[in-house]
Design an enzyme around this catalytic site. Structure first.
Site, PDB file in Angstrom:
ATOM      1  N   GLU A 275      83.298   8.820  63.409  1.00  0.00           N
ATOM      2  CA  GLU A 275      81.835   9.576  63.708  1.00  0.00           C
ATOM      3  C   GLU A 275      80.753   8.233  64.338  1.00  0.00           C
ATOM      4  O   GLU A 275      80.874   6.487  63.950  1.00  0.00           O
ATOM      5  CB  GLU A 275      81.310  10.533  62.899  1.00  0.00           C
ATOM      6  CG  GLU A 275      81.533   9.618  61.465  1.00  0.00           C
ATOM      7  CD  GLU A 275      79.929  10.616  60.795  1.00  0.00           C
ATOM      8  OE1 GLU A 275      78.855  10.660  61.905  1.00  0.00           O
ATOM      9  OE2 GLU A 275      80.161  10.442  59.505  1.00  0.00           O
TER      10      GLU A 275
ATOM     11  N   ALA B  60      77.576  22.940  60.149  1.00  0.00           N
ATOM     12  CA  ALA B  60      79.241  23.023  61.451  1.00  0.00           C
ATOM     13  C   ALA B  60      80.420  22.320  60.385  1.00  0.00           C
ATOM     14  O   ALA B  60      81.407  23.023  61.244  1.00  0.00           O
ATOM     15  CB  ALA B  60      78.327  22.863  62.544  1.00  0.00           C
TER      16      ALA B  60
ATOM     17  N   LYS C 256      78.018  14.040  48.647  1.00  0.00           N
ATOM     18  CA  LYS C 256      77.139  13.663  48.197  1.00  0.00           C
ATOM     19  C   LYS C 256      76.698  14.773  46.913  1.00  0.00           C
ATOM     20  O   LYS C 256      76.581  15.878  47.636  1.00  0.00           O
ATOM     21  CB  LYS C 256      75.916  13.208  49.301  1.00  0.00           C
ATOM     22  CG  LYS C 256      76.192  11.868  49.437  1.00  0.00           C
ATOM     23  CD  LYS C 256      75.031  11.557  49.796  1.00  0.00           C
ATOM     24  CE  LYS C 256      74.930   9.887  50.540  1.00  0.00           C
ATOM     25  NZ  LYS C 256      75.681  10.417  51.932  1.00  0.00           N
TER      26      LYS C 256
HETATM   27  N1  PSU Z   1      76.588  13.292  54.449  1.00  0.00           N
HETATM   28  C1  PSU Z   1      76.454  11.501  54.783  1.00  0.00           C
HETATM   29  N2  PSU Z   1      76.796  11.042  55.622  1.00  0.00           N
HETATM   30  C2  PSU Z   1      75.748  11.418  56.744  1.00  0.00           C
HETATM   31  C3  PSU Z   1      76.774  12.773  56.838  1.00  0.00           C
HETATM   32  C4  PSU Z   1      76.410  13.250  56.184  1.00  0.00           C
HETATM   33  O1  PSU Z   1      76.599  11.389  53.298  1.00  0.00           O
HETATM   34  O2  PSU Z   1      75.919  10.716  57.480  1.00  0.00           O
HETATM   35  C5  PSU Z   1      76.315  13.322  58.488  1.00  0.00           C
HETATM   36  C6  PSU Z   1      78.073  13.236  58.901  1.00  0.00           C
HETATM   37  O3  PSU Z   1      77.449  12.930  60.557  1.00  0.00           O
HETATM   38  C7  PSU Z   1      77.920  14.746  58.976  1.00  0.00           C
HETATM   39  C8  PSU Z   1      76.313  14.843  58.894  1.00  0.00           C
HETATM   40  O4  PSU Z   1      78.997  15.728  59.313  1.00  0.00           O
HETATM   41  O5  PSU Z   1      75.613  14.130  58.647  1.00  0.00           O
HETATM   42  C9  PSU Z   1      76.417  16.750  58.370  1.00  0.00           C
HETATM   43  O6  PSU Z   1      74.992  17.154  58.996  1.00  0.00           O
HETATM   44  P1  PSU Z   1      74.718  18.283  57.934  1.00  0.00           P
HETATM   45  O7  PSU Z   1      74.802  18.304  57.383  1.00  0.00           O
HETATM   46  O8  PSU Z   1      73.020  18.555  59.247  1.00  0.00           O
HETATM   47  O9  PSU Z   1      76.041  19.169  58.961  1.00  0.00           O
END
Ligand code: PSU
Ligand code: MN
Length: 302
Positions: free
Chosen positions: A23, A140, A158
């Site tokens: 990603e 999502a 986390k």
């Molecule tokens: N959690 C982490 N590191 C990250 C992300 C989440 O420990 O880099 C990033 C990933 O790309 C994940 C996104 O898909 O954040 C999730 O964001 P949201 O909670 O807004 O869906």
């Protein structure tokens, strides 16, 4: 062409070779520059060393790109938080405006599936946030795991998230959560969360067999493989939990909402804990890249 797939990735897919998707939000929003670019390139090298072809996924000038070049990774890394973070709902806007976009786990899964890539390595996934019973802040990523046929290898999530609710949600959505060499869901910086995973598997081949069975049954949807951070890079639970609590209360005070929540918390935790958490973060991603490659190789040999 709607999606640009690099020549190398196209060839590997045509030959039935192992390919691992990677990603790009982790590059732009997950780590500071220049460590983000260094890590992204190291992760690609690790995938190659493990016998698979890496495919970093992003949207470049409005074109979904599977197999970003070094230069494209550099652009995303340098732009950092100014790049649009792209989950499912952001895709049409970023494409139609011809923008650059860094894909989240959800965004990356979508293009990986369209390209025919079955295994994806990342750091941590999004999930059900603490307090989601009132905020409804649920990533999502979880919906995508229900709907999109890609195996995601991560180091758990986390504890900025409510890990119990995240597991309940995944169960409801029909997503199997596998613990690699563990019975417990890892919590990203630490190996333990106190929460049981659905299934433990101790080999990449066993995981590949489960993926094959899912494919044979045409069940669709993803699978989540959780891989604990290597012991020597795991963090002190008290140190990291204190940092997380501080970051959460700061975000709450500032009224941070929507897609900004996760990047804000990641950045804040990094600032509070300094180099220690960054080192741990880098090592767990490399560790996931190795396991994802082994699964992709095993899958290509079944
Ligand atoms: N959690 C982490 N590191 C990250 C992300 C989440 O420990 O880099 C990033 C990933 O790309 C994940 C996104 O898909 O954040 C999730 O964001 P949201 O909670 O807004 O869906
Ligand atoms: Mn959210």
């Amino acid at each position: 062409m709607l999606i640009k797939i690099s020549e190398e990735v196209k060839r590997a897919l045509a030959d039935g070779k192992a390919v691992v998707a990677l990603e790009s939000t982790i590059i732009s929003h997950g780590m500071p520059y220049p460590q983000n670019v260094e890590t992204a390139l190291k992760v690609e090298a690790e995938v190659r060393k493990s016998g698979a072809i890496p495919a970093t996924i992003a949207i470049i000038n409005g074109v979904p790109t599977v197999g970003c070049s070094k230069e494209e990774i550099e652009i995303l890394g340098k732009a950092g938080l100014t790049v649009t973070k792209v989950s499912r709902r952001d895709i049409p806007i970023v494409i139609s405006k011809g923008l650059n976009g860094a894909t989240t786990v959800a965004g990356t899964m979508i293009f990986a599936e369209k390209a025919g890539i079955k295994v994806f390595a990342t750091g941590g996934i999004g999930g059900v946030h603490r307090g989601a019973e009132t905020t409804m802040d649920i990533s999502a990523d979880l919906e995508e795991l229900q709907n999109t046929e890609v195996c995601v290898v991560c180091a758990g999530a986390k504890s900025i998230l409510d890990l119990n609710l995240t597991m309940e949600y995944l169960e409801t959505k029909g997503v199997a959560v596998i613990g690699y060499g563990t019975d417990e869901l890892p919590a990203f910086f630490t190996r333990k969360s106190g929460i049981k995973v659905g299934y433990r598997m101790d080999s990449a081949t066993d995981i590949a067999k489960a993926l094959k069975a899912k494919e044979d049954m045409a069940l669709g949807g993803g699978m989540l493989v959780t891989n604990p951070v290597p012991e020597e890079y795991s963090m002190d639970a008290d140190v990291i939990n204190k940092a997380i609590d501080e970051a959460l209360s700061e975000a709450d005070k500032l009224g941070i909402k929507g897609k900004e929540v996760t990047p804000y918390l990641l950045d804040k935790i990094q600032k509070i804990t300094g180099g220690v958490s960054l080192q741990s973060n880098i090592e767990l991603v490399l560790n996931n890249a190795r396991l994802a490659s082994a699964i992709a190789v095993a899958l290509s040999n079944l």
